[in-house]
Write a protein that holds these residues in place. Structure first.
Motif, PDB file in Angstrom:
ATOM      1  N   ILE A 217       0.823  -1.222   0.000  1.00  0.00           N
ATOM      2  CA  ILE A 217       0.000   0.000   0.000  1.00  0.00           C
ATOM      3  C   ILE A 217       0.859   1.275   0.000  1.00  0.00           C
ATOM      4  CG2 ILE A 217      -1.948  -1.123   1.117  1.00  0.00           C
ATOM      5  CD1 ILE A 217      -1.064   0.218   3.740  1.00  0.00           C
ATOM      6  N   TRP A 218       2.159   1.134   0.322  1.00  0.00           N
ATOM      7  CA  TRP A 218       3.019   2.316   0.336  1.00  0.00           C
ATOM      8  C   TRP A 218       3.571   2.648  -1.052  1.00  0.00           C
ATOM      9  CZ3 TRP A 218       2.998   5.612   4.148  1.00  0.00           C
ATOM     10  CH2 TRP A 218       2.643   5.169   5.414  1.00  0.00           C
ATOM     11  N   GLU A 404      -1.825   8.480  -2.070  1.00  0.00           N
ATOM     12  CA  GLU A 404      -2.615   7.867  -0.993  1.00  0.00           C
ATOM     13  C   GLU A 404      -4.063   7.702  -1.432  1.00  0.00           C
ATOM     14  OE1 GLU A 404      -3.251   6.144   2.663  1.00  0.00           O
ATOM     15  OE2 GLU A 404      -1.332   6.773   1.791  1.00  0.00           O
ATOM     16  N   LEU A 405      -4.588   8.722  -2.093  1.00  0.00           N
ATOM     17  CA  LEU A 405      -5.956   8.634  -2.609  1.00  0.00           C
ATOM     18  C   LEU A 405      -6.049   7.519  -3.642  1.00  0.00           C
ATOM     19  CD1 LEU A 405      -8.826   9.802  -2.844  1.00  0.00           C
ATOM     20  CD2 LEU A 405      -7.940  11.392  -4.574  1.00  0.00           C
ATOM     21  N   GLN A 406      -5.006   7.379  -4.423  1.00  0.00           N
ATOM     22  CA  GLN A 406      -4.976   6.335  -5.452  1.00  0.00           C
ATOM     23  C   GLN A 406      -5.060   4.944  -4.818  1.00  0.00           C
ATOM     24  OE1 GLN A 406      -1.463   6.646  -7.826  1.00  0.00           O
ATOM     25  NE2 GLN A 406      -2.303   5.516  -9.561  1.00  0.00           N
ATOM     26  N   VAL A 407      -4.403   4.747  -3.677  1.00  0.00           N
ATOM     27  CA  VAL A 407      -4.454   3.456  -2.971  1.00  0.00           C
ATOM     28  C   VAL A 407      -5.878   3.130  -2.579  1.00  0.00           C
ATOM     29  CG1 VAL A 407      -3.783   2.240  -0.867  1.00  0.00           C
ATOM     30  CG2 VAL A 407      -2.091   3.571  -2.121  1.00  0.00           C
ATOM     31  N   HIS A 408      -6.557   4.105  -1.988  1.00  0.00           N
ATOM     32  CA  HIS A 408      -7.926   3.866  -1.528  1.00  0.00           C
ATOM     33  C   HIS A 408      -8.844   3.548  -2.712  1.00  0.00           C
ATOM     34  CE1 HIS A 408      -7.246   4.856   2.674  1.00  0.00           C
ATOM     35  NE2 HIS A 408      -6.588   5.945   2.300  1.00  0.00           N
ATOM     36  N   VAL A 409      -8.651   4.238  -3.830  1.00  0.00           N
ATOM     37  CA  VAL A 409      -9.467   3.965  -5.014  1.00  0.00           C
ATOM     38  C   VAL A 409      -9.217   2.548  -5.506  1.00  0.00           C
ATOM     39  CG1 VAL A 409      -9.814   4.571  -7.442  1.00  0.00           C
ATOM     40  CG2 VAL A 409      -9.609   6.378  -5.717  1.00  0.00           C
ATOM     41  N   LEU A 411      -8.015  -0.084  -3.795  1.00  0.00           N
ATOM     42  CA  LEU A 411      -8.512  -1.088  -2.857  1.00  0.00           C
ATOM     43  C   LEU A 411     -10.031  -1.187  -2.955  1.00  0.00           C
ATOM     44  CD1 LEU A 411      -6.264  -0.365   0.279  1.00  0.00           C
ATOM     45  CD2 LEU A 411      -6.091  -2.239  -1.365  1.00  0.00           C
ATOM     46  N   HIS A 412     -10.672  -0.010  -3.088  1.00  0.00           N
ATOM     47  CA  HIS A 412     -12.130  -0.003  -3.223  1.00  0.00           C
ATOM     48  C   HIS A 412     -12.546  -0.735  -4.511  1.00  0.00           C
ATOM     49  CE1 HIS A 412     -16.257   1.471  -2.901  1.00  0.00           C
ATOM     50  NE2 HIS A 412     -16.177   1.779  -4.195  1.00  0.00           N
TER      51      HIS A 412
END
Length: 417
Positions: A217-218, A404-409, A411-412
């Motif tokens: 995730i990093w 960071e926003l890209q990670v959440h997108v 994962l979602h």
């Protein structure tokens, strides 16, 4: 770490939209952080927020005095000296250019002073006598202007502070200061923004590979941080380096973009300085109202008193007797003061001639062509050197947040696929 190529290929196939988006998102990060960085250099003109920590003012406007001083130091050291402004002016031509307004102002001054110091005698004198006195002084006035101009040229450093004029103009008009840097480097600023797209896209391809191998995730925020920082840093380097053309890998040649464009930059910079900063109107105002204006008054007073004494001629003892020695000196000083009051409007009539005679644009462009690479770099480099680290840091932080926003997108998206 064991890498199962089949699992990676299956993941890429299943989430190909995500992988395909990574280079484009990184390119967007690169472009966006550059636009923000450039805007932060110049906007806003005044501090917005709660000083001293919470808020922002453009780096160039915030350091206007320093920026203007640096630009002026280079200008005066290699490009333009006070004598350059005046040496091409012909005192006789100046007197001719302002002859009509000068004659009108001399009449006004003569009538005012005569009415003030000898009201009874002046009022009772026939109009023909008054006209004779005025005409005699008017006849001598152009010669007096020539002598004043010669005095100014011979004492230019004593009456004209070029640096004070330029610095005050740029500090007073921060929008103009911005334009000096923006117009000199408009191609470079476009390059910075576009470079964010190209470099960001390449980094995004590497980011996709790193994500496929690790699914850590990093990866996203760290690559976003690196994209924001590296693209800012590299773009700035490519603008000013290398100083001389260098061929890389035998495939392409590169020279610092700003240095490569010195001919175009010289033309625009010279035009801007000559048309909006060191203009005849600004020079006249600086001489008449600047920090050295008292010394100009001394030169004017000397020539006015000389002219008055010469015009008095044999009648001087009678004039002194009529008004008194003290009042005669006061009268000469009063004439000098009134001449100074009338000078701004009178001299404005010579601006067209002064602009043509000085031809500062041609002078500046020619001298800029003679600058070394390091000196030429100094025209634009101050805009970047001041707090450059802030711009790069902001770019890195913005890249991190987008990553960071890209990670959440991602994962979602993965959860719902």
């Amino acid at each position: 770490m064991n890498v199962d190529i089949h699992e990676i290929l299956a993941d890429v196939q299943a989430n190909w939209i995500l992988y395909l988006s990574m280079p484009f998102v990184a390119a967007t990060i690169g472009y966006f952080t550059k636009i923000v960085a450039i805007r932060m250099m110049f906007k806003p003109l005044e501090f917005v927020g709660k000083p001293p920590l919470f808020g922002w003012q453009g780096i160039v406007p915030r350091r206007a005095a320093t920026m203007a001083s640096i630009a002026c130091d280079l200008m005066m050291e290699r490009l333009l000296k006070p004598e350059d402004v005046f040496n091409k002016l012909d005192p006789h031509r100046v007197a001719e250019e302002i002859r009509d307004p000068l004659i009108r102002s001399v009449e006004d001054i003569t009538r005012e002073v005569a009415a003030e110091y000898q009201p009874g005698l002046w009022e009772s004198s026939p109009e023909s006598v008054k006209r004779l006195v005025i005409q005699r002084i008017q006849k001598e006035a152009p010669h007096m202007v020539e002598l004043i101009m010669e005095d100014i040229k011979n004492n230019i450093d004593r009456v004209f502070d070029l640096k004070d004029m330029v610095v005050n103009a740029l500090v007073r008009d921060k929008e103009l200061l911005n334009r000096v840097f923006l117009e000199a480097g408009h191609v470079e600023f476009k390059f910075i923004a576009r470079s964010g797209i190209y470099f960001g896209f390449i980094i995004g391809c590497l980011q996709a590979v790193a994500w496929a191998l690790t699914h850590n995730i990093w990866v996203m925020p760290l690559f976003g941080l690196f994209t924001g920082w590296f693209t800012d840093w590299l773009a700035l380097k490519m603008i000013f380096n290398p100083k001389q053309p260098v061929r890389y890998l035998g495939l392409f040649e590169w020279q610092g973009l700003f240095l490569r464009r010195r001919k175009q930059v010289s033309a625009r910079y010279g035009e801007l300085v000559a048309s909006e900063i060191v203009t005849p109107a600004a020079v006249i105002e600086a001489i008449l109202k600047g920090p050295l204006s008292d010394r100009l008054f001394g030169l004017v007073q000397k020539q006015v008193q000389r002219t008055m004494d010469e015009q008095a001629g044999l009648a001087k003892p009678l004039v002194v007797f009529a008004v008194g020695s003290t009042k005669y000196q006061e009268m000469k000083r009063s004439v000098s003061e009134k001449v100074m009051q009338y000078l701004p409007e009178t001299l404005s009539h010579m601006e067209a001639y002064a602009e043509e005679a000085m031809d500062l644009k041609t002078l500046l462009v020619g001298k800029m062509q003679e600058l070394s690479e390091e000196e030429f770099e100094g025209l634009l480099r101050p805009a970047f050197q001041q707090d450059e680290w802030i711009l790069i840091t902001v770019g890195a932080l913005l890249g991190f947040l987008v990553g960071e926003l890209q990670v959440h997108v991602m994962l979602h998206f993965a959860v719902h696929v």
